[in-house]
Design a protein around this motif. Structure first.
Motif, PDB file in Angstrom:
ATOM      1  N   GLY A  13       3.711   4.320  -1.920  1.00 27.30           N
ATOM      2  CA  GLY A  13       3.452   5.456  -0.742  1.00 27.30           C
ATOM      3  C   GLY A  13       3.766   6.351  -0.584  1.00 27.30           C
ATOM      4  O   GLY A  13       4.905   7.018  -0.777  1.00 27.30           O
ATOM      5  N   ARG A  14       3.422   7.587  -0.751  1.00 24.07           N
ATOM      6  CA  ARG A  14       3.575   8.766   0.606  1.00 24.07           C
ATOM      7  C   ARG A  14       3.664   9.257   1.602  1.00 24.07           C
ATOM      8  O   ARG A  14       2.651   8.296   2.370  1.00 24.07           O
ATOM      9  CB  ARG A  14       3.193  10.358  -0.218  1.00 24.07           C
ATOM     10  CG  ARG A  14       3.596  11.262   0.550  1.00 24.07           C
ATOM     11  CD  ARG A  14       3.243  12.579  -0.189  1.00 24.07           C
ATOM     12  NE  ARG A  14       2.283  12.190   0.609  1.00 24.07           N
ATOM     13  CZ  ARG A  14       1.245  13.697   0.721  1.00 24.07           C
ATOM     14  NH1 ARG A  14       2.039  15.305   0.122  1.00 24.07           N
ATOM     15  NH2 ARG A  14       0.420  13.752   1.535  1.00 24.07           N
ATOM     16  N   GLY A 103       3.718   4.060 -10.935  1.00 24.48           N
ATOM     17  CA  GLY A 103       2.754   4.282 -10.827  1.00 24.48           C
ATOM     18  C   GLY A 103       2.022   5.579 -10.702  1.00 24.48           C
ATOM     19  O   GLY A 103       3.029   6.627 -10.659  1.00 24.48           O
ATOM     20  N   LEU A 104       0.866   5.906 -10.534  1.00 24.63           N
ATOM     21  CA  LEU A 104       0.560   7.348  -9.629  1.00 24.63           C
ATOM     22  C   LEU A 104      -0.468   6.994  -8.159  1.00 24.63           C
ATOM     23  O   LEU A 104      -0.694   5.366  -7.610  1.00 24.63           O
ATOM     24  CB  LEU A 104      -0.986   7.608 -10.645  1.00 24.63           C
ATOM     25  CG  LEU A 104      -0.205   8.024 -11.779  1.00 24.63           C
ATOM     26  CD1 LEU A 104      -1.170   8.180 -12.649  1.00 24.63           C
ATOM     27  CD2 LEU A 104       0.415   9.409 -11.837  1.00 24.63           C
ATOM     28  N   ARG A 137     -11.476  -2.461  -7.403  1.00 24.41           N
ATOM     29  CA  ARG A 137     -11.119  -3.148  -8.480  1.00 24.41           C
ATOM     30  C   ARG A 137     -10.621  -2.782  -9.299  1.00 24.41           C
ATOM     31  O   ARG A 137      -8.702  -3.670 -10.417  1.00 24.41           O
ATOM     32  CB  ARG A 137     -12.319  -3.400  -9.371  1.00 24.41           C
ATOM     33  CG  ARG A 137     -13.686  -4.247  -8.943  1.00 24.41           C
ATOM     34  CD  ARG A 137     -13.138  -5.381  -8.302  1.00 24.41           C
ATOM     35  NE  ARG A 137     -12.636  -6.890  -9.575  1.00 24.41           N
ATOM     36  CZ  ARG A 137     -13.672  -7.494  -9.923  1.00 24.41           C
ATOM     37  NH1 ARG A 137     -14.643  -7.743  -9.217  1.00 24.41           N
ATOM     38  NH2 ARG A 137     -13.038  -7.539 -10.867  1.00 24.41           N
ATOM     39  N   LEU A 138      -9.825  -1.488  -9.201  1.00 22.88           N
ATOM     40  CA  LEU A 138      -9.249  -1.122  -9.984  1.00 22.88           C
ATOM     41  C   LEU A 138      -7.520  -0.772  -9.940  1.00 22.88           C
ATOM     42  O   LEU A 138      -6.387  -0.664 -10.587  1.00 22.88           O
ATOM     43  CB  LEU A 138      -9.620   0.487 -11.207  1.00 22.88           C
ATOM     44  CG  LEU A 138     -10.715   0.412 -11.410  1.00 22.88           C
ATOM     45  CD1 LEU A 138     -11.036   2.009 -12.160  1.00 22.88           C
ATOM     46  CD2 LEU A 138     -10.496  -0.037 -12.825  1.00 22.88           C
ATOM     47  N   CYS A 139      -7.205  -0.268  -8.163  1.00 22.96           N
ATOM     48  CA  CYS A 139      -6.225  -0.224  -7.816  1.00 22.96           C
ATOM     49  C   CYS A 139      -5.043  -1.128  -7.458  1.00 22.96           C
ATOM     50  O   CYS A 139      -5.777  -2.136  -7.059  1.00 22.96           O
ATOM     51  CB  CYS A 139      -6.163   0.721  -6.265  1.00 22.96           C
ATOM     52  SG  CYS A 139      -6.804   1.937  -7.342  1.00 22.96           S
ATOM     53  N   TRP A 156      -6.678   7.193  -0.174  1.00 20.79           N
ATOM     54  CA  TRP A 156      -5.578   7.522  -1.364  1.00 20.79           C
ATOM     55  C   TRP A 156      -5.577   5.689  -2.141  1.00 20.79           C
ATOM     56  O   TRP A 156      -6.339   4.656  -1.883  1.00 20.79           O
ATOM     57  CB  TRP A 156      -4.061   7.142  -0.901  1.00 20.79           C
ATOM     58  CG  TRP A 156      -3.331   6.038   0.542  1.00 20.79           C
ATOM     59  CD1 TRP A 156      -3.237   6.427   1.282  1.00 20.79           C
ATOM     60  CD2 TRP A 156      -3.761   4.842  -0.097  1.00 20.79           C
ATOM     61  NE1 TRP A 156      -3.445   5.060   2.286  1.00 20.79           N
ATOM     62  CE2 TRP A 156      -3.299   4.296   1.305  1.00 20.79           C
ATOM     63  CE3 TRP A 156      -3.321   4.277  -1.118  1.00 20.79           C
ATOM     64  CZ2 TRP A 156      -3.085   2.957   1.618  1.00 20.79           C
ATOM     65  CZ3 TRP A 156      -2.882   2.769  -0.455  1.00 20.79           C
ATOM     66  CH2 TRP A 156      -2.505   2.308   0.217  1.00 20.79           C
ATOM     67  N   ALA A 157      -5.151   5.912  -3.358  1.00 19.92           N
ATOM     68  CA  ALA A 157      -5.144   4.890  -3.775  1.00 19.92           C
ATOM     69  C   ALA A 157      -4.057   5.138  -5.478  1.00 19.92           C
ATOM     70  O   ALA A 157      -3.634   5.778  -5.395  1.00 19.92           O
ATOM     71  CB  ALA A 157      -6.909   4.608  -5.413  1.00 19.92           C
ATOM     72  N   GLU A 158      -3.658   3.302  -4.934  1.00 22.71           N
ATOM     73  CA  GLU A 158      -2.336   4.061  -6.415  1.00 22.71           C
ATOM     74  C   GLU A 158      -2.876   2.644  -7.317  1.00 22.71           C
ATOM     75  O   GLU A 158      -3.188   1.467  -7.016  1.00 22.71           O
ATOM     76  CB  GLU A 158      -1.243   2.602  -5.170  1.00 22.71           C
ATOM     77  CG  GLU A 158      -0.799   4.033  -4.020  1.00 22.71           C
ATOM     78  CD  GLU A 158       0.550   3.408  -3.239  1.00 22.71           C
ATOM     79  OE1 GLU A 158      -0.171   2.752  -3.373  1.00 22.71           O
ATOM     80  OE2 GLU A 158       0.956   4.396  -2.521  1.00 22.71           O
TER      81      GLU A 158
END
Length: 163
Positions: A13-14, A103-104, A137-139, A156-158
């Motif tokens: 995280g930022r 990751g992103l 589900r994706l993050c 936000w999502a990671e």
């Protein structure tokens, strides 16, 4: 997975900057930012911006099915977060995508006061209401950051980097 965590987990995280204070911890993340305040065709514009970042960072073109799926997951999460801001939060102001080797992180800034949450119970056969369920589900994790003295929020999502 958290939906209301005030601070991002772990090292993905930022950390929000304190008002006017210089950060003492360098951010190893590479950031791309797109203003969406006056954009037209916001969702396709956001997807194109994310796709270009994935190309620049070597996620695309994908060399394996897993890498291709990881890139498609990022594009879907960008679409869902930007669409939710359009539908429920007076429109998105900004899209930010940050990359680390792990990751992103996708961030969508909006002026809305609402609290995004997956619709419960989730009904797969019904139209609409799937956006935050898909994100969940994706993050690896997702959440909402609010500035105490400003309207709006950052959703936000990671996502993990492909293997």
């Amino acid at each position: 997975m958290s939906t209301t965590r005030q601070h991002p987990p772990g090292d993905l995280g930022r950390e929000p900057d304190e008002a006017g204070a210089a950060s003492t911890v360098p951010d190893a993340r590479q950031w791309r930012t797109l203003s969406l305040a006056q954009a037209s065709g916001i969702v396709p514009t956001a997807r194109d911006f994310a796709r270009q970042a994935l190309h620049d960072w070597g996620w695309l073109p994908a060399s394996t099915a897993d890498r291709r799926a990881a890139a498609e997951d990022v594009l879907l999460v960008v679409s869902e977060l930007v669409t939710n801001a359009c539908l429920h939060a007076e429109g998105p102001e900004e899209l930010r995508i940050g990359r680390t080797p792990k990751g992103l992180r996708v961030e969508v800034v909006d002026r809305g006061a609402g609290q995004p949450a997956p619709r419960t119970p989730h009904r797969a056969g019904r139209p609409g209401g799937h956006g935050m369920f898909i994100v969940q589900r994706l993050c690896l994790d997702w959440g909402v950051l609010r500035a105490p003295d400003a309207p709006g929020k950052t959703v936000w999502a990671e996502l993990a980097a492909p293997a």
